[in-house]
Design an enzyme around this catalytic site. Structure first.
Site, mmCIF file in Angstrom:
data_model
loop_
_atom_site.group_PDB
_atom_site.id
_atom_site.type_symbol
_atom_site.label_atom_id
_atom_site.label_comp_id
_atom_site.label_asym_id
_atom_site.label_seq_id
_atom_site.Cartn_x
_atom_site.Cartn_y
_atom_site.Cartn_z
ATOM 1 N N ASP A 159 1.130 -1.141 0.341
ATOM 2 C CA ASP A 159 0.076 0.441 0.235
ATOM 3 C C ASP A 159 1.422 1.159 0.377
ATOM 4 O OD1 ASP A 159 1.176 0.384 2.776
ATOM 5 O OD2 ASP A 159 -1.413 0.267 3.345
ATOM 6 N N HIS A 160 0.572 2.999 0.628
ATOM 7 C CA HIS A 160 0.843 3.458 0.037
ATOM 8 C C HIS A 160 1.679 3.394 1.545
ATOM 9 C CE1 HIS A 160 -1.883 3.920 3.439
ATOM 10 N NE2 HIS A 160 -1.312 4.773 4.241
ATOM 11 N N CYS A 172 3.281 -3.040 4.046
ATOM 12 C CA CYS A 172 2.611 -1.730 3.981
ATOM 13 C C CYS A 172 3.066 -1.662 5.539
ATOM 14 C CB CYS A 172 0.802 -2.220 4.822
ATOM 15 S SG CYS A 172 0.627 -3.933 6.369
ATOM 16 N N GLY A 173 2.214 -0.893 6.185
ATOM 17 C CA GLY A 173 3.013 0.226 6.977
ATOM 18 C C GLY A 173 3.320 -1.290 8.774
ATOM 19 N N THR A 174 2.324 -1.732 9.275
ATOM 20 C CA THR A 174 2.713 -2.891 9.892
ATOM 21 C C THR A 174 3.502 -4.150 9.201
ATOM 22 O OG1 THR A 174 0.907 -3.528 9.861
ATOM 23 C CG2 THR A 174 1.745 -1.450 11.799
ATOM 24 N N GLY A 175 3.005 -4.429 8.170
ATOM 25 C CA GLY A 175 2.827 -5.991 7.485
ATOM 26 C C GLY A 175 1.338 -6.873 7.835
ATOM 27 N N GLY A 215 -2.360 -5.632 8.519
ATOM 28 C CA GLY A 215 -2.713 -5.943 7.638
ATOM 29 C C GLY A 215 -2.924 -6.391 6.732
ATOM 30 N N HIS A 253 8.684 -24.943 7.735
ATOM 31 C CA HIS A 253 7.547 -25.651 9.700
ATOM 32 C C HIS A 253 6.572 -25.151 8.196
ATOM 33 C CE1 HIS A 253 10.391 -26.172 13.219
ATOM 34 N NE2 HIS A 253 10.778 -27.114 11.190
ATOM 35 N N ASN A 254 6.247 -23.819 7.855
ATOM 36 C CA ASN A 254 4.579 -23.538 7.311
ATOM 37 C C ASN A 254 4.944 -24.069 5.644
ATOM 38 O OD1 ASN A 254 5.285 -21.318 9.873
ATOM 39 N ND2 ASN A 254 4.103 -22.547 10.409
ATOM 40 N N ARG A 294 7.240 0.311 9.191
ATOM 41 C CA ARG A 294 7.141 1.706 9.516
ATOM 42 C C ARG A 294 7.818 0.540 11.057
ATOM 43 N NH1 ARG A 294 1.263 3.693 9.589
ATOM 44 N NH2 ARG A 294 2.051 5.204 7.352
ATOM 45 N N HIS A 335 5.802 -31.804 9.053
ATOM 46 C CA HIS A 335 5.339 -30.284 8.910
ATOM 47 C C HIS A 335 4.242 -30.582 8.001
ATOM 48 C CE1 HIS A 335 7.794 -29.006 11.578
ATOM 49 N NE2 HIS A 335 9.381 -29.635 11.076
ATOM 50 N N ARG A 349 0.603 -30.701 8.798
ATOM 51 C CA ARG A 349 -0.016 -29.799 10.483
ATOM 52 C C ARG A 349 -0.348 -28.711 9.017
ATOM 53 N NH1 ARG A 349 5.017 -30.250 14.065
ATOM 54 N NH2 ARG A 349 4.398 -32.414 15.392
HETATM 55 C C1 RB5 Z 1 -1.704 2.274 6.666
HETATM 56 O O1 RB5 Z 1 -1.739 3.761 7.629
HETATM 57 C C2 RB5 Z 1 -1.556 1.574 7.418
HETATM 58 O O2 RB5 Z 1 -2.779 1.444 8.479
HETATM 59 C C3 RB5 Z 1 -1.540 0.420 6.990
HETATM 60 O O3 RB5 Z 1 0.228 0.700 6.044
HETATM 61 C C4 RB5 Z 1 -0.789 -1.294 7.557
HETATM 62 O O4 RB5 Z 1 0.115 -0.868 8.427
HETATM 63 C C5 RB5 Z 1 -2.054 -1.184 7.876
HETATM 64 O O5 RB5 Z 1 -1.938 -2.703 8.651
#
Ligand code: RB5
Length: 151
Positions: A12-13, A69-72, A74, A102-103, A113, A137, A140
């Site tokens: 994403d952005h 994404c920001g956190t990975g 989502g 394993h997975n 981020r 594995h 599973r």
């Molecule tokens: C976008 O701001 C953020 O929510 C997205 O990139 C992601 O981190 C969601 O999980």
């Protein structure tokens, strides 16, 4: 030199710059990289790119994929809703390696981020260069995938 695999990549952005960095670096290293977007830093919705990138795995255009994404998180949640996808959100090398062993994870998710470019590239290498161990594995992983068919 052994031929390198084809990798799909999407973001994403928030993951856009990291996605482009990984795309360009992995391409320079000899991987074939399919860029599934997004194509700018404009705000967008990560499930769209999770699906586009997962499609490349499902239709066998790519062997493995990376989502940023920001956190990975989502991206991994969205990708894991899609049949046939086993997405792992990782920010340490041990997990990136063992989720392949394993997975049999087929998508690595990472947070732009959370990790810097250096660690992101190491995570990608660990993931892309590790094979599935199978053996005990396999049962599973089959059980896990059977959960897709429950109501
Ligand atoms: C976008 O701001 C953020 O929510 C997205 O990139 C992601 O981190 C969601 O999980």
């Amino acid at each position: 030199m052994a031929e390198k695999i084809t990798v799909a990549i999407g973001s994403d952005h928030a993951g856009f710059a990291l996605k482009n960095f990984l795309r360009d670096t992995l391409t320079e290293e000899g991987y074939t990289v399919i860029d599934c977007g997004t194509d700018s830093a404009a705000s967008c919705d990560y499930p769209i790119y999770a699906e586009k990138t997962a499609d490349a795995i499902r239709n066998h255009s790519a062997e493995l994929a990376i989502l940023c994404c920001g956190t990975g998180i989502g991206m991994s949640m969205a990708a894991n809703k899609i049949k046939g996808i086993r997405a792992a959100c990782c920010s340490d090398i041990f997990s990136a390696r063992f989720t392949r062993l394993h997975n049999d994870a087929n998508i690595l998710c990472m947070g732009a981020r959370v990790v810097g470019e250096g660690l992101a590239l190491e995570l990608a290498h660990a993931f892309l260069e590790t094979g599935y161990e199978g053996g005990k594995h396999a049962r599973r992983v089959e059980m896990m995938m059977a959960l897709e068919n429950k109501d």
